[in-house]
Design a protein around this motif. Structure first.
Motif, PDB file in Angstrom:
ATOM      1  N   ARG A   1      28.482 -72.642 -61.277  1.00  0.00           N
ATOM      2  CA  ARG A   1      27.481 -71.984 -62.116  1.00  0.00           C
ATOM      3  C   ARG A   1      26.569 -72.991 -62.810  1.00  0.00           C
ATOM      4  NH1 ARG A   1      31.523 -68.038 -63.446  1.00  0.00           N
ATOM      5  NH2 ARG A   1      32.153 -69.247 -65.271  1.00  0.00           N
TER       6      ARG A   1
ATOM      7  N   THR B   1      20.114 -61.872 -53.611  1.00  0.00           N
ATOM      8  CA  THR B   1      20.089 -63.105 -52.822  1.00  0.00           C
ATOM      9  C   THR B   1      21.155 -63.149 -51.737  1.00  0.00           C
ATOM     10  OG1 THR B   1      21.532 -64.206 -54.435  1.00  0.00           O
ATOM     11  CG2 THR B   1      19.150 -64.429 -54.747  1.00  0.00           C
TER      12      THR B   1
ATOM     13  N   GLN C   1      26.223 -62.544 -60.287  1.00  0.00           N
ATOM     14  CA  GLN C   1      25.611 -61.764 -61.355  1.00  0.00           C
ATOM     15  C   GLN C   1      24.653 -62.560 -62.221  1.00  0.00           C
ATOM     16  OE1 GLN C   1      29.077 -60.288 -63.393  1.00  0.00           O
ATOM     17  NE2 GLN C   1      29.235 -58.472 -62.088  1.00  0.00           N
ATOM     18  N   GLU C   2      24.797 -63.894 -62.248  1.00  0.00           N
ATOM     19  CA  GLU C   2      23.954 -64.688 -63.128  1.00  0.00           C
ATOM     20  C   GLU C   2      22.510 -64.704 -62.646  1.00  0.00           C
ATOM     21  OE1 GLU C   2      24.800 -69.074 -61.128  1.00  0.00           O
ATOM     22  OE2 GLU C   2      25.278 -68.687 -63.224  1.00  0.00           O
ATOM     23  N   ASP C   3      21.597 -64.888 -63.582  1.00  0.00           N
ATOM     24  CA  ASP C   3      20.177 -64.955 -63.252  1.00  0.00           C
ATOM     25  C   ASP C   3      19.894 -66.222 -62.451  1.00  0.00           C
ATOM     26  OD1 ASP C   3      19.803 -62.647 -64.676  1.00  0.00           O
ATOM     27  OD2 ASP C   3      19.304 -63.699 -66.545  1.00  0.00           O
ATOM     28  N   GLY C   4      19.090 -66.081 -61.434  1.00  0.00           N
ATOM     29  CA  GLY C   4      18.740 -67.229 -60.600  1.00  0.00           C
ATOM     30  C   GLY C   4      19.812 -67.605 -59.599  1.00  0.00           C
ATOM     31  N   SER C   5      20.722 -66.689 -59.298  1.00  0.00           N
ATOM     32  CA  SER C   5      21.757 -66.982 -58.312  1.00  0.00           C
ATOM     33  C   SER C   5      21.128 -67.279 -56.957  1.00  0.00           C
ATOM     34  CB  SER C   5      22.712 -65.795 -58.192  1.00  0.00           C
ATOM     35  OG  SER C   5      23.631 -65.997 -57.140  1.00  0.00           O
TER      36      SER C   5
ATOM     37  N   CYS D   1      23.142 -55.550 -58.615  1.00  0.00           N
ATOM     38  CA  CYS D   1      22.031 -56.273 -59.237  1.00  0.00           C
ATOM     39  C   CYS D   1      21.718 -57.582 -58.531  1.00  0.00           C
ATOM     40  CB  CYS D   1      22.341 -56.548 -60.712  1.00  0.00           C
ATOM     41  SG  CYS D   1      23.881 -57.441 -60.993  1.00  0.00           S
ATOM     42  N   ASN D   2      22.396 -57.870 -57.422  1.00  0.00           N
ATOM     43  CA  ASN D   2      22.165 -59.126 -56.703  1.00  0.00           C
ATOM     44  C   ASN D   2      21.103 -58.931 -55.634  1.00  0.00           C
ATOM     45  OD1 ASN D   2      22.926 -60.930 -54.151  1.00  0.00           O
ATOM     46  ND2 ASN D   2      23.602 -62.006 -55.991  1.00  0.00           N
TER      47      ASN D   2
END
Length: 435
Positions: free
Chosen positions: A68, A130, A97-101, A127-128
């Motif tokens: 991460r 990528t 789930q993190e932003d910018g994954s 919510c992904n």
């Protein structure tokens, strides 16, 4: 965090949470930092070339926290054949789930993930935007876990490959995937082989046939070990007649006989897109082989590869198969064609077939995997690979062609007739398995 210190950061996380350092992870992280581009971090637990300590949930916790803080591993994460449970999946979903994954591929095959882990993965995919490839084959997520994943496919529009073979799916979840694929336009490859089906009414084949009529994006479909009979094949061919996108169809280890193959052969004469069919470990016999050979030699057939085995399908005569391949070379079909006659003949070839390969090197195609995993040819009683040569081959030149084929094992011509040894003959099966 600098990339050169990624393995040091992992060691620091382990000390902070009092987790024992896994030397296998340290070594892989050191090797990963030597490159300056995005890579796939491979931590497979079945690597026999090195001393491997399989990953546990604590190892995954430390690794996910390390990743991460470092987005260099953006191509994929391969942690198959480890001891990851639902708790470990809870740590991994933080990467999604993190932003910018930037994670594009996640391989969790043959771990200990069950229903709760599949539910957590499904929620993270809502919510992904990528992740392109998710492989969960060999995890016993069951019917409820599969239903969660089928539901998220109604929302997710980026996932291109989904593998759920040997996951203990039942009729309800298999039908749910068939229904979702009617509206999903992102998935390119789907594998739901070996579900636990107890019905003999072929409901799954009916629903997949209806799906193929309206789906225009699916390229690769695996329906192996589903107990499909001639009735199911009849329903499936009805949908394939109206489908113009599917190129790879896996029907291995089913109960298709010569009657079902006759329906498939009639379809292949008209279908212009289906290029690879896997019929290994069925019961097509000599008559079924004759139907397929006639379809292969048909001028409009686009079939590039046919996988099956002479013993498991009870085929006693293979000369007709050689003739079909030689006849197919004389037509402009698929990847190669021969025009003209005599010394004026010219050969045309297409580049290798690559399906669904996104930027970053994430391979989504079983067409490429089949080329890498195909066993070598060795003898008439084992697997045989029949390919066209560099020059046109007539029926009278078959003995010379076969002799040349044995001498040159690495031919580049793409018309393949592959006969694999997979299973035992049907007459040795238990009577209960043939009902």
């Amino acid at each position: 965090m600098a990339r050169q210190n990624m393995f040091e950061f992992y060691a620091a996380v382990c000390r902070e949470h009092e987790i024992q350092i896994n030397p296998y992870i340290i070594q892989v992280l050191k090797d990963t930092t030597e490159t300056d581009r995005s890579v796939t971090l491979k931590l497979t637990g079945n690597n026999r070339l090195t001393n491997v300590q399989r990953l546990s949930d604590d190892d995954v916790r430390a690794l996910s926290e390390c990743l991460r803080n470092n987005h260099s591993v953006s191509a994929g994460l391969d942690v198959r054949y480890n001891n990851i449970t639902d708790e470990g999946v809870g740590h991994l979903v933080g990467l999604l789930q993190e932003d910018g994954s930037a994670l594009r591929s996640l391989d969790l095959m043959f771990n200990n993930i069950q229903r709760d882990g599949a539910e957590v993965l499904a929620k993270s995919l809502q919510c992904n935007s990528t992740l392109l490839s998710l492989r969960l084959s060999g995890n016993k997520i069951g019917n409820r876990g599969a239903m969660h994943l089928a539901g998220v496919l109604q929302v997710n529009s980026t996932l291109k490959e989904l593998q759920l073979a040997d996951c203990d799916l039942d009729t309800q979840s298999v039908i749910a995937f068939a229904i979702v694929l009617k509206s999903n336009r992102a998935l390119v490859s789907v594998d739901i082989s070996r579900p636990l089906l107890f019905s003999h009414q072929e409901e799954c084949a009916v629903h997949f046939s209806e799906m193929l009529v309206v789906n225009s994006s699916l390229v690769e479909l695996h329906l192996g070990k589903m107990g499909m009979t001639n009735t199911g094949m009849e329903r499936l061919t009805e949908g394939l007649r109206l489908n113009h996108s599917l190129r790879y169809l896996d029907l291995r280890c089913n109960r298709v006989t010569r009657d079902g193959v006759r329906l498939l052969a009639e379809l292949l004469k008209q279908n212009q897109t289906l290029e690879i069919v896997d019929l290994s470990s069925n019961r097509i016999e000599d008559e079924g082989a004759g139907y397929l050979s006639e379809a292969i030699a048909w001028p409009g057939c686009a079939l590039r590869e046919w996988v099956q085995h002479t013993q498991t399908n009870r085929i006693r005569t293979t000369s007709v198969l050689h003739q079909a391949v030689c006849q197919q070379q004389q037509h402009q079909v698929g990847g190669s064609a021969v025009s003209g006659s005599g010394s004026d003949s010219q050969h045309y070839s297409e580049p290798p077939l690559h399906l669904g390969e996104p930027p970053g090197g994430v391979c989504l195609s079983g067409l490429q995997r089949a080329d890498r995993q195909r066993p070598p040819a060795s003898g008439a009683d084992r697997c045989q690979r029949v390919r066209g040569g560099r020059s046109g081959v007539s029926r009278g030149a078959l003995p010379q062609f076969e002799e040349k084929l044995l001498q040159h094992k690495r031919l580049r011509y793409k018309h393949i007739l592959h006969l694999r040894h997979v299973n035992r003959p049907a007459d040795r099966l238990h009577p209960a398995a043939t009902r």
